[in-house]
Design an enzyme around this catalytic site. Structure first.
Site, mmCIF file in Angstrom:
data_model
loop_
_atom_site.group_PDB
_atom_site.id
_atom_site.type_symbol
_atom_site.label_atom_id
_atom_site.label_comp_id
_atom_site.label_asym_id
_atom_site.label_seq_id
_atom_site.Cartn_x
_atom_site.Cartn_y
_atom_site.Cartn_z
ATOM 1 N N SER A 9 0.869 -1.180 0.000
ATOM 2 C CA SER A 9 0.000 0.000 0.000
ATOM 3 C C SER A 9 0.906 1.230 0.000
ATOM 4 O O SER A 9 1.879 1.298 0.752
ATOM 5 C CB SER A 9 -0.864 0.006 1.260
ATOM 6 N N HIS A 34 -1.202 -1.320 -4.202
ATOM 7 C CA HIS A 34 -2.496 -1.123 -3.530
ATOM 8 C C HIS A 34 -2.651 0.366 -3.242
ATOM 9 O O HIS A 34 -1.853 0.949 -2.499
ATOM 10 C CB HIS A 34 -2.506 -1.948 -2.247
ATOM 11 N N ASP A 36 -4.884 3.213 -1.661
ATOM 12 C CA ASP A 36 -5.976 3.472 -0.722
ATOM 13 C C ASP A 36 -6.610 4.822 -1.025
ATOM 14 O O ASP A 36 -5.986 5.869 -0.871
ATOM 15 C CB ASP A 36 -5.444 3.445 0.716
ATOM 16 N N MET A 38 -9.491 7.358 -0.041
ATOM 17 C CA MET A 38 -10.372 7.664 1.101
ATOM 18 C C MET A 38 -11.038 9.013 0.869
ATOM 19 O O MET A 38 -10.389 9.958 0.416
ATOM 20 C CB MET A 38 -9.549 7.717 2.390
ATOM 21 N N HIS A 67 -8.423 0.682 -3.901
ATOM 22 C CA HIS A 67 -9.299 0.287 -2.790
ATOM 23 C C HIS A 67 -10.107 1.518 -2.406
ATOM 24 O O HIS A 67 -9.597 2.417 -1.734
ATOM 25 C CB HIS A 67 -8.408 -0.220 -1.638
ATOM 26 N N MET A 69 -12.323 3.423 -0.370
ATOM 27 C CA MET A 69 -12.984 3.573 0.940
ATOM 28 C C MET A 69 -13.792 4.863 0.865
ATOM 29 O O MET A 69 -13.439 5.888 1.453
ATOM 30 C CB MET A 69 -11.925 3.613 2.043
ATOM 31 N N MET A 138 -10.662 -7.183 5.140
ATOM 32 C CA MET A 138 -9.987 -6.196 5.991
ATOM 33 C C MET A 138 -9.709 -6.822 7.357
ATOM 34 O O MET A 138 -10.622 -7.297 8.032
ATOM 35 C CB MET A 138 -10.875 -4.962 6.205
ATOM 36 N N ASP A 177 -5.948 -7.286 3.942
ATOM 37 C CA ASP A 177 -5.463 -5.911 4.080
ATOM 38 C C ASP A 177 -5.593 -5.434 5.527
ATOM 39 O O ASP A 177 -6.696 -5.386 6.064
ATOM 40 C CB ASP A 177 -6.309 -5.014 3.163
HETATM 41 C C1 DX5 Z 1 -6.358 0.746 5.827
HETATM 42 C C2 DX5 Z 1 -5.885 0.550 4.427
HETATM 43 C C3 DX5 Z 1 -4.715 -0.356 4.313
HETATM 44 C C4 DX5 Z 1 -3.483 0.145 4.988
HETATM 45 C C5 DX5 Z 1 -2.551 -0.984 5.236
HETATM 46 O O1 DX5 Z 1 -7.464 1.561 5.806
HETATM 47 O O2 DX5 Z 1 -6.910 0.007 3.635
HETATM 48 O O3 DX5 Z 1 -4.448 -0.664 2.961
HETATM 49 O O4 DX5 Z 1 -2.810 1.104 4.241
HETATM 50 O O5 DX5 Z 1 -1.515 -0.510 6.033
HETATM 51 P P1 DX5 Z 1 -0.883 -1.413 7.178
HETATM 52 O O6 DX5 Z 1 -0.262 -2.581 6.496
HETATM 53 O O7 DX5 Z 1 0.097 -0.505 7.824
HETATM 54 O O8 DX5 Z 1 -1.990 -1.829 8.101
HETATM 55 ZN ZN ZN Z 2 -6.374 -0.763 1.632
#
Ligand code: DX5
Ligand code: ZN
Length: 216
Positions: A9, A34, A36, A38, A67, A69, A138, A177
Protein backbone atom coordinates in the site's frame (compact mmCIF):
# COMPACT_ATOMS: atom_id res chain seq x y z
CA UNK A 1 -1.07 -23.55 -2.59
CA UNK A 2 -1.18 -20.77 -5.20
CA UNK A 3 1.78 -18.38 -5.36
CA UNK A 4 1.17 -15.45 -3.04
CA UNK A 5 1.28 -11.93 -4.46
CA UNK A 6 2.60 -9.02 -2.43
CA UNK A 7 0.75 -5.71 -2.84
CA UNK A 8 2.36 -2.80 -1.00
CA UNK A 9 0.00 0.00 0.00
CA UNK A 10 1.36 3.44 -0.90
CA UNK A 11 -0.63 5.09 1.92
CA UNK A 12 2.51 5.75 3.96
CA UNK A 13 4.59 6.96 0.97
CA UNK A 14 5.31 10.54 -0.11
CA UNK A 15 1.83 11.47 -1.38
CA UNK A 16 3.22 14.12 -3.69
CA UNK A 17 5.41 11.63 -5.48
CA UNK A 18 3.36 8.45 -5.78
CA UNK A 19 4.43 7.61 -9.35
CA UNK A 20 8.08 7.35 -8.32
CA UNK A 21 7.20 5.70 -5.02
CA UNK A 22 5.18 3.00 -6.80
CA UNK A 23 7.96 2.45 -9.34
CA UNK A 24 10.46 1.97 -6.49
CA UNK A 25 8.13 -0.64 -4.94
CA UNK A 26 7.85 -2.44 -8.26
CA UNK A 27 11.64 -2.52 -8.48
CA UNK A 28 11.73 -3.84 -4.91
CA UNK A 29 9.70 -6.87 -6.03
CA UNK A 30 6.05 -5.87 -5.57
CA UNK A 31 3.54 -7.88 -7.63
CA UNK A 32 0.77 -5.27 -7.40
CA UNK A 33 0.28 -1.73 -6.07
CA UNK A 34 -2.50 -1.12 -3.53
CA UNK A 35 -3.88 2.41 -3.71
CA UNK A 36 -5.98 3.47 -0.72
CA UNK A 37 -8.61 5.98 -1.82
CA UNK A 38 -10.37 7.66 1.10
CA UNK A 39 -13.13 10.27 0.86
CA UNK A 40 -13.20 11.76 4.37
CA UNK A 41 -16.77 10.40 4.78
CA UNK A 42 -16.71 6.58 4.77
CA UNK A 43 -13.44 6.97 6.68
CA UNK A 44 -12.22 10.20 8.30
CA UNK A 45 -9.16 10.66 6.13
CA UNK A 46 -9.02 12.14 2.62
CA UNK A 47 -6.41 10.76 0.20
CA UNK A 48 -6.11 10.71 -3.58
CA UNK A 49 -8.29 10.70 -6.70
CA UNK A 50 -8.13 9.18 -10.17
CA UNK A 51 -5.55 11.69 -11.44
CA UNK A 52 -3.00 10.33 -8.99
CA UNK A 53 -4.01 6.77 -9.87
CA UNK A 54 -3.16 7.60 -13.51
CA UNK A 55 0.23 8.99 -12.49
CA UNK A 56 0.94 5.61 -10.87
CA UNK A 57 -0.35 3.37 -13.68
CA UNK A 58 1.75 5.38 -16.18
CA UNK A 59 4.92 4.55 -14.24
CA UNK A 60 4.48 0.87 -13.33
CA UNK A 61 3.68 -2.21 -15.32
CA UNK A 62 2.28 -4.28 -12.46
CA UNK A 63 -1.47 -4.15 -11.72
CA UNK A 64 -2.89 -1.41 -9.50
CA UNK A 65 -5.82 -2.12 -7.17
CA UNK A 66 -7.78 1.01 -6.22
CA UNK A 67 -9.30 0.29 -2.79
CA UNK A 68 -12.18 2.75 -2.69
CA UNK A 69 -12.98 3.57 0.94
CA UNK A 70 -15.66 5.99 -0.21
CA UNK A 71 -19.36 6.37 0.44
CA UNK A 72 -20.40 6.81 -3.21
CA UNK A 73 -18.11 4.68 -5.39
CA UNK A 74 -20.43 4.62 -8.40
CA UNK A 75 -19.42 8.20 -9.23
CA UNK A 76 -15.74 7.28 -9.32
CA UNK A 77 -15.59 3.91 -11.05
CA UNK A 78 -15.25 5.15 -14.63
CA UNK A 79 -12.50 7.61 -13.71
CA UNK A 80 -10.42 4.97 -11.91
CA UNK A 81 -10.95 2.49 -14.76
CA UNK A 82 -9.89 5.12 -17.30
CA UNK A 83 -6.88 5.84 -15.08
CA UNK A 84 -5.73 2.28 -15.82
CA UNK A 85 -6.48 0.56 -12.50
CA UNK A 86 -6.61 -3.20 -13.15
CA UNK A 87 -8.81 -3.77 -10.10
CA UNK A 88 -11.35 -1.45 -8.51
CA UNK A 89 -12.47 -2.58 -5.07
CA UNK A 90 -15.59 -1.19 -3.44
CA UNK A 91 -16.84 -1.72 0.10
CA UNK A 92 -19.85 -4.00 0.56
CA UNK A 93 -21.04 -1.73 3.40
CA UNK A 94 -21.72 1.31 1.21
CA UNK A 95 -24.32 -0.07 -1.18
CA UNK A 96 -27.66 -1.82 -1.37
CA UNK A 97 -26.86 -2.60 -5.01
CA UNK A 98 -23.56 -4.44 -4.86
CA UNK A 99 -24.24 -6.61 -7.90
CA UNK A 100 -24.92 -3.53 -10.03
CA UNK A 101 -21.80 -1.81 -8.73
CA UNK A 102 -19.63 -4.84 -9.53
CA UNK A 103 -21.10 -5.03 -13.02
CA UNK A 104 -20.37 -1.32 -13.45
CA UNK A 105 -16.68 -1.97 -12.70
CA UNK A 106 -16.41 -4.73 -15.33
CA UNK A 107 -18.30 -2.68 -17.90
CA UNK A 108 -15.85 0.18 -17.27
CA UNK A 109 -13.02 -2.24 -18.15
CA UNK A 110 -11.49 -3.13 -14.77
CA UNK A 111 -11.72 -6.22 -12.61
CA UNK A 112 -14.28 -6.07 -9.83
CA UNK A 113 -13.27 -6.25 -6.18
CA UNK A 114 -15.38 -6.17 -3.03
CA UNK A 115 -13.97 -5.28 0.40
CA UNK A 116 -15.43 -6.32 3.75
CA UNK A 117 -14.86 -4.61 7.07
CA UNK A 118 -13.92 -6.82 10.03
CA UNK A 119 -17.52 -6.74 11.30
CA UNK A 120 -19.11 -7.62 7.94
CA UNK A 121 -20.09 -11.28 7.43
CA UNK A 122 -19.06 -12.83 4.10
CA UNK A 123 -22.11 -15.02 3.44
CA UNK A 124 -23.49 -12.45 0.95
CA UNK A 125 -20.66 -13.50 -1.41
CA UNK A 126 -22.73 -16.51 -2.38
CA UNK A 127 -25.01 -14.18 -4.33
CA UNK A 128 -22.35 -12.20 -6.15
CA UNK A 129 -19.61 -14.83 -6.57
CA UNK A 130 -19.68 -14.91 -10.40
CA UNK A 131 -19.50 -11.09 -10.50
CA UNK A 132 -16.38 -10.87 -8.32
CA UNK A 133 -12.71 -10.98 -9.37
CA UNK A 134 -11.24 -10.14 -5.95
CA UNK A 135 -12.40 -10.17 -2.32
CA UNK A 136 -10.50 -7.85 0.02
CA UNK A 137 -10.76 -9.04 3.60
CA UNK A 138 -9.99 -6.20 5.99
CA UNK A 139 -8.07 -7.28 9.08
CA UNK A 140 -8.21 -3.75 10.56
CA UNK A 141 -11.00 -1.19 10.53
CA UNK A 142 -10.33 0.86 7.39
CA UNK A 143 -9.05 4.42 7.57
CA UNK A 144 -5.47 4.31 8.79
CA UNK A 145 -2.21 2.49 8.19
CA UNK A 146 -0.17 1.00 11.01
CA UNK A 147 -3.05 -0.50 13.01
CA UNK A 148 -2.95 -3.77 14.87
CA UNK A 149 -3.87 -6.93 12.97
CA UNK A 150 -7.19 -8.47 14.08
CA UNK A 151 -6.36 -12.15 14.17
CA UNK A 152 -9.87 -13.56 14.60
CA UNK A 153 -10.92 -12.15 11.21
CA UNK A 154 -8.60 -14.69 9.57
CA UNK A 155 -11.40 -17.27 9.83
CA UNK A 156 -13.11 -15.49 6.98
CA UNK A 157 -10.43 -16.54 4.49
CA UNK A 158 -11.30 -20.27 4.21
CA UNK A 159 -15.00 -19.40 4.47
CA UNK A 160 -14.65 -16.96 1.56
CA UNK A 161 -12.73 -19.51 -0.53
CA UNK A 162 -15.39 -22.14 0.06
CA UNK A 163 -18.25 -19.80 -0.93
CA UNK A 164 -16.43 -18.53 -4.02
CA UNK A 165 -15.55 -22.06 -5.17
CA UNK A 166 -19.09 -23.38 -4.63
CA UNK A 167 -21.01 -20.56 -6.27
CA UNK A 168 -19.15 -19.64 -9.45
CA UNK A 169 -16.29 -17.50 -8.17
CA UNK A 170 -13.43 -20.02 -8.26
CA UNK A 171 -11.29 -17.64 -10.34
CA UNK A 172 -11.60 -14.80 -7.82
CA UNK A 173 -8.58 -13.89 -5.70
CA UNK A 174 -8.61 -13.37 -1.93
CA UNK A 175 -6.63 -10.39 -0.68
CA UNK A 176 -5.98 -9.51 2.96
CA UNK A 177 -5.46 -5.91 4.08
CA UNK A 178 -4.46 -4.46 7.43
CA UNK A 179 -1.62 -5.10 9.84
CA UNK A 180 0.02 -7.68 7.57
CA UNK A 181 3.62 -8.42 8.55
CA UNK A 182 6.11 -11.28 8.67
CA UNK A 183 4.49 -12.44 11.92
CA UNK A 184 1.16 -13.32 10.25
CA UNK A 185 1.98 -13.73 6.52
CA UNK A 186 2.61 -17.50 6.82
CA UNK A 187 -0.73 -18.11 8.55
CA UNK A 188 -2.57 -15.96 6.03
CA UNK A 189 -1.06 -17.91 3.15
CA UNK A 190 -1.98 -21.25 4.71
CA UNK A 191 -5.50 -19.96 5.31
CA UNK A 192 -5.79 -19.30 1.55
CA UNK A 193 -4.82 -15.67 0.93
CA UNK A 194 -3.71 -15.04 -2.67
CA UNK A 195 -2.64 -11.42 -2.14
CA UNK A 196 -1.09 -9.85 0.95
CA UNK A 197 -1.57 -6.08 1.11
CA UNK A 198 0.97 -4.48 3.38
CA UNK A 199 1.63 -0.83 4.15
CA UNK A 200 3.76 0.08 7.13
CA UNK A 201 5.65 -3.24 7.26
CA UNK A 202 7.03 -2.53 3.76
CA UNK A 203 7.09 1.23 3.31
CA UNK A 204 8.07 1.91 6.92
CA UNK A 205 11.07 -0.39 6.69
CA UNK A 206 14.62 0.62 5.75
CA UNK A 207 14.70 -2.10 3.11
CA UNK A 208 11.35 -2.55 1.30
CA UNK A 209 12.81 -5.28 -0.95
CA UNK A 210 13.81 -7.35 2.09
CA UNK A 211 10.40 -6.73 3.70
CA UNK A 212 8.63 -7.96 0.53
CA UNK A 213 10.85 -11.04 0.47
CA UNK A 214 10.06 -11.78 4.14
CA UNK A 215 6.32 -11.68 3.40
CA UNK A 216 6.78 -14.23 0.62
C1 DX5 B 1 -6.36 0.75 5.83
C2 DX5 B 1 -5.88 0.55 4.43
C3 DX5 B 1 -4.71 -0.36 4.31
C4 DX5 B 1 -3.48 0.14 4.99
C5 DX5 B 1 -2.55 -0.98 5.24
O1 DX5 B 1 -7.46 1.56 5.81
O2 DX5 B 1 -6.91 0.01 3.64
O3 DX5 B 1 -4.45 -0.66 2.96
O4 DX5 B 1 -2.81 1.10 4.24
O5 DX5 B 1 -1.51 -0.51 6.03
P1 DX5 B 1 -0.88 -1.41 7.18
O6 DX5 B 1 -0.26 -2.58 6.50
O7 DX5 B 1 0.10 -0.51 7.82
O8 DX5 B 1 -1.99 -1.83 8.10
ZN1 ZN C 1 -6.37 -0.76 1.63
Amino acid sequence: MRKVMIAPSVLGCDQGNLGDEALALQMAGADMIHLDVMDGVFVPVLTVGAGIAASITRRVDIPVDAHLMVQKPSHLIKAFADAGCSYITVHAEVTSHLDRLLQQIRIAGSMAGVAVNPSTPVDFLRWVAPAVDLVLIMTVNPGYGGQEYMEYVQEKIPETRRILDCYGGSGALISVDGGVSDSNAGKLRSAGADILVSGSFITGSDDPAAAIEKLR
